[in-house]
Design an enzyme around this catalytic site. Structure first.
Site, PDB file in Angstrom:
ATOM      1  N   ASN A  13      -0.865  -5.933   2.265  1.00 55.67           N
ATOM      2  CA  ASN A  13       0.377  -5.160   2.319  1.00 55.67           C
ATOM      3  C   ASN A  13       1.071  -5.574   3.604  1.00 55.67           C
ATOM      4  O   ASN A  13       0.665  -5.158   4.691  1.00 55.67           O
ATOM      5  CB  ASN A  13       0.066  -3.655   2.307  1.00 55.67           C
ATOM      6  CG  ASN A  13       1.323  -2.815   2.519  1.00 55.67           C
ATOM      7  OD1 ASN A  13       2.442  -3.338   2.491  1.00 55.67           O
ATOM      8  ND2 ASN A  13       1.139  -1.529   2.727  1.00 55.67           N
ATOM      9  N   LYS A  15       3.910  -4.809   4.646  1.00 61.56           N
ATOM     10  CA  LYS A  15       4.788  -3.766   5.214  1.00 61.56           C
ATOM     11  C   LYS A  15       6.133  -4.393   5.615  1.00 61.56           C
ATOM     12  O   LYS A  15       6.587  -5.302   4.946  1.00 61.56           O
ATOM     13  CB  LYS A  15       4.085  -3.047   6.370  1.00 61.56           C
ATOM     14  CG  LYS A  15       2.700  -2.545   5.944  1.00 61.56           C
ATOM     15  CD  LYS A  15       2.073  -1.564   6.892  1.00 61.56           C
ATOM     16  CE  LYS A  15       0.720  -1.128   6.342  1.00 61.56           C
ATOM     17  NZ  LYS A  15       0.068  -0.115   7.164  1.00 61.56           N
ATOM     18  N   HIS A  98       2.344   4.701  -1.001  1.00 62.00           N
ATOM     19  CA  HIS A  98       1.753   4.434   0.312  1.00 62.00           C
ATOM     20  C   HIS A  98       2.051   5.602   1.249  1.00 62.00           C
ATOM     21  O   HIS A  98       3.133   6.193   1.196  1.00 62.00           O
ATOM     22  CB  HIS A  98       2.307   3.126   0.891  1.00 62.00           C
ATOM     23  CG  HIS A  98       1.515   2.664   2.071  1.00 62.00           C
ATOM     24  ND1 HIS A  98       1.696   3.196   3.333  1.00 62.00           N
ATOM     25  CD2 HIS A  98       0.504   1.784   2.176  1.00 62.00           C
ATOM     26  CE1 HIS A  98       0.835   2.635   4.163  1.00 62.00           C
ATOM     27  NE2 HIS A  98       0.100   1.770   3.486  1.00 62.00           N
ATOM     28  N   GLU A 100       2.912   5.705   4.206  1.00 56.85           N
ATOM     29  CA  GLU A 100       4.133   5.542   5.018  1.00 56.85           C
ATOM     30  C   GLU A 100       5.366   5.931   4.218  1.00 56.85           C
ATOM     31  O   GLU A 100       6.334   6.456   4.770  1.00 56.85           O
ATOM     32  CB  GLU A 100       4.213   4.094   5.545  1.00 56.85           C
ATOM     33  CG  GLU A 100       3.188   3.865   6.653  1.00 56.85           C
ATOM     34  CD  GLU A 100       2.645   2.448   6.749  1.00 56.85           C
ATOM     35  OE1 GLU A 100       3.258   1.519   6.187  1.00 56.85           O
ATOM     36  OE2 GLU A 100       1.582   2.270   7.384  1.00 56.85           O
ATOM     37  N   GLU A 170      -6.699   5.279   1.135  1.00 60.64           N
ATOM     38  CA  GLU A 170      -6.291   4.928   2.490  1.00 60.64           C
ATOM     39  C   GLU A 170      -6.181   6.183   3.352  1.00 60.64           C
ATOM     40  O   GLU A 170      -5.157   6.872   3.326  1.00 60.64           O
ATOM     41  CB  GLU A 170      -4.915   4.241   2.458  1.00 60.64           C
ATOM     42  CG  GLU A 170      -4.903   2.928   1.715  1.00 60.64           C
ATOM     43  CD  GLU A 170      -3.839   1.987   2.268  1.00 60.64           C
ATOM     44  OE1 GLU A 170      -4.214   0.858   2.624  1.00 60.64           O
ATOM     45  OE2 GLU A 170      -2.668   2.369   2.381  1.00 60.64           O
ATOM     46  N   GLY A 176      -3.585   1.342  10.631  1.00 60.80           N
ATOM     47  CA  GLY A 176      -2.933   0.776  11.812  1.00 60.80           C
ATOM     48  C   GLY A 176      -3.474   1.302  13.128  1.00 60.80           C
ATOM     49  O   GLY A 176      -2.894   1.072  14.185  1.00 60.80           O
ATOM     50  N   SER A 216      -7.290  -0.256   8.500  1.00 66.44           N
ATOM     51  CA  SER A 216      -7.944  -1.066   9.542  1.00 66.44           C
ATOM     52  C   SER A 216      -9.109  -1.888   9.010  1.00 66.44           C
ATOM     53  O   SER A 216     -10.080  -2.139   9.739  1.00 66.44           O
ATOM     54  CB  SER A 216      -8.381  -0.190  10.717  1.00 66.44           C
ATOM     55  OG  SER A 216      -7.258   0.448  11.308  1.00 66.44           O
TER      56      SER A 216
HETATM   57  P1  13P Z   1      -3.898  -1.579   8.374  1.00 57.90           P
HETATM   58  O1  13P Z   1      -4.867  -2.532   7.703  1.00 57.90           O
HETATM   59  O2  13P Z   1      -2.921  -2.265   9.276  1.00 57.90           O
HETATM   60  O3  13P Z   1      -4.599  -0.414   8.983  1.00 57.90           O
HETATM   61  O4  13P Z   1      -2.989  -0.979   7.187  1.00 57.90           O
HETATM   62  C1  13P Z   1      -3.609  -0.481   6.069  1.00 57.90           C
HETATM   63  C2  13P Z   1      -2.579  -0.175   5.061  1.00 57.90           C
HETATM   64  O5  13P Z   1      -1.789   0.736   5.233  1.00 57.90           O
HETATM   65  C3  13P Z   1      -2.503  -1.030   3.874  1.00 57.90           C
HETATM   66  O6  13P Z   1      -1.656  -0.486   2.921  1.00 57.90           O
END
Ligand code: 13P
Length: 256
Positions: A13, A15, A98, A100, A170, A176, A216
């Site tokens: 992803n 982002k 997601h 976010e 997640e 992150g 992560s």
């Molecule tokens: P990270 O791997 O950067 O923690 O992000 C995970 C994520 O949100 C994947 O959709």
């Protein structure tokens, strides 16, 4: 069905990272790095990178996904992208729900469900994200929350369509932050997700569905996480932006 018979999927992803020019470079690095994978390899990119990603990955084992999709087919929804638009580009996957999107763009379980249905009805494969905040974990409601998110996201999704559904667990506190869930925590919730799916669709669908962990996951911790019996893959943020790191995760899933 045991884990070995389920499809392991490692999805990046990206982002809001990578211009189309930068995306072209990263895809060029990824193609040789993951070419021998026996798991499914997916890169979910910003909308502006999709054409580049689809064109460059033609004839390779890399599948391309978007990071979101609107639920209406077309119309006065300024700034939105429909499932048909993605399909027409040659996009195969889409992430919905997601954290976010839920956190910063006011998405709800209901809109996640509408997006998932629109995507599935258009022929896309969906990666539906669920997961708790730190506060929810500390309050001991992770299981209830994830059950509810999963059930609502899948409302009106048919058992047949479940073949095109991936669920990504997640935990928000792990995204992150560099603070990964332990392999046991990931396993516990991924198993609960499979159980809910079993309650709704029956054992065969539950055993066949791919459940990913995300948060992560990186080149160092992927092996332990992916060794768990209900963790069938990963949704990778930061580590998907570096071809060598992403390749390590892909290879760990291929061996698992
Ligand atoms: P990270 O791997 O950067 O923690 O992000 C995970 C994520 O949100 C994947 O959709």
């Amino acid at each position: 069905m045991d884990k070995a018979k389920r499809k392991a999927i490692i999805a990046g992803n990206w982002k809001m990272n990578k211009t189309a020019t930068e995306a072209a470079k990263l895809v060029d690095e990824l193609i040789p790095a993951v070419k021998d994978a026996s798991c499914e390899v997916v890169i979910c990119t910003p909308y502006t990178d999709l054409v580049t990603a689809v064109e460059k990955t033609k004839g390779t084992n890399i599948h391309v996904g978007a990071e979101n999709v609107h639920f209406e087919k077309s119309g006065a929804f300024t700034g939105e992208i429909s499932a048909d638009m993605l399909v027409d580009l040659g996009v195969e996957y889409v992430i919905v729900g997601h954290s976010e999107r839920r956190q910063y763009f006011a998405e709800t379980d209901q809109t996640v469900n509408k997006r998932a249905l629109a995507a599935l009805n258009a022929g896309l494969k969906v990666i539906i994200c669920v997961g708790e905040s730190l506060q929810q974990r500390e309050e001991g409601v992770t299981e209830e929350l994830v059950r509810m998110q999963t059930k609502i996201a899948l409302r009106d999704v048919t058992a047949e369509q479940m073949a095109n559904v991936v669920i990504a667990y997640e935990p928000i506190w792990a995204i992150g932050t560099g603070k990964t869930a332990t392999a046991d925590q990931a396993e516990e919730v991924c198993a609960q997700i499979r159980k809910v799916i079993g309650e709704v669709y029956g054992e065969a669908v539950a055993e066949a569905v791919t459940v990913q962990y995300g948060g992560s996951m990186n080149a160092k911790n992927c092996e332990e996480l992916l060794s768990k019996k209900d963790v069938d893959g990963g949704l990778i943020g930061g580590a998907s932006l570096k071809a060598p790191d992403f390749a390590v995760i892909v290879n760990a899933a291929s061996n698992g």
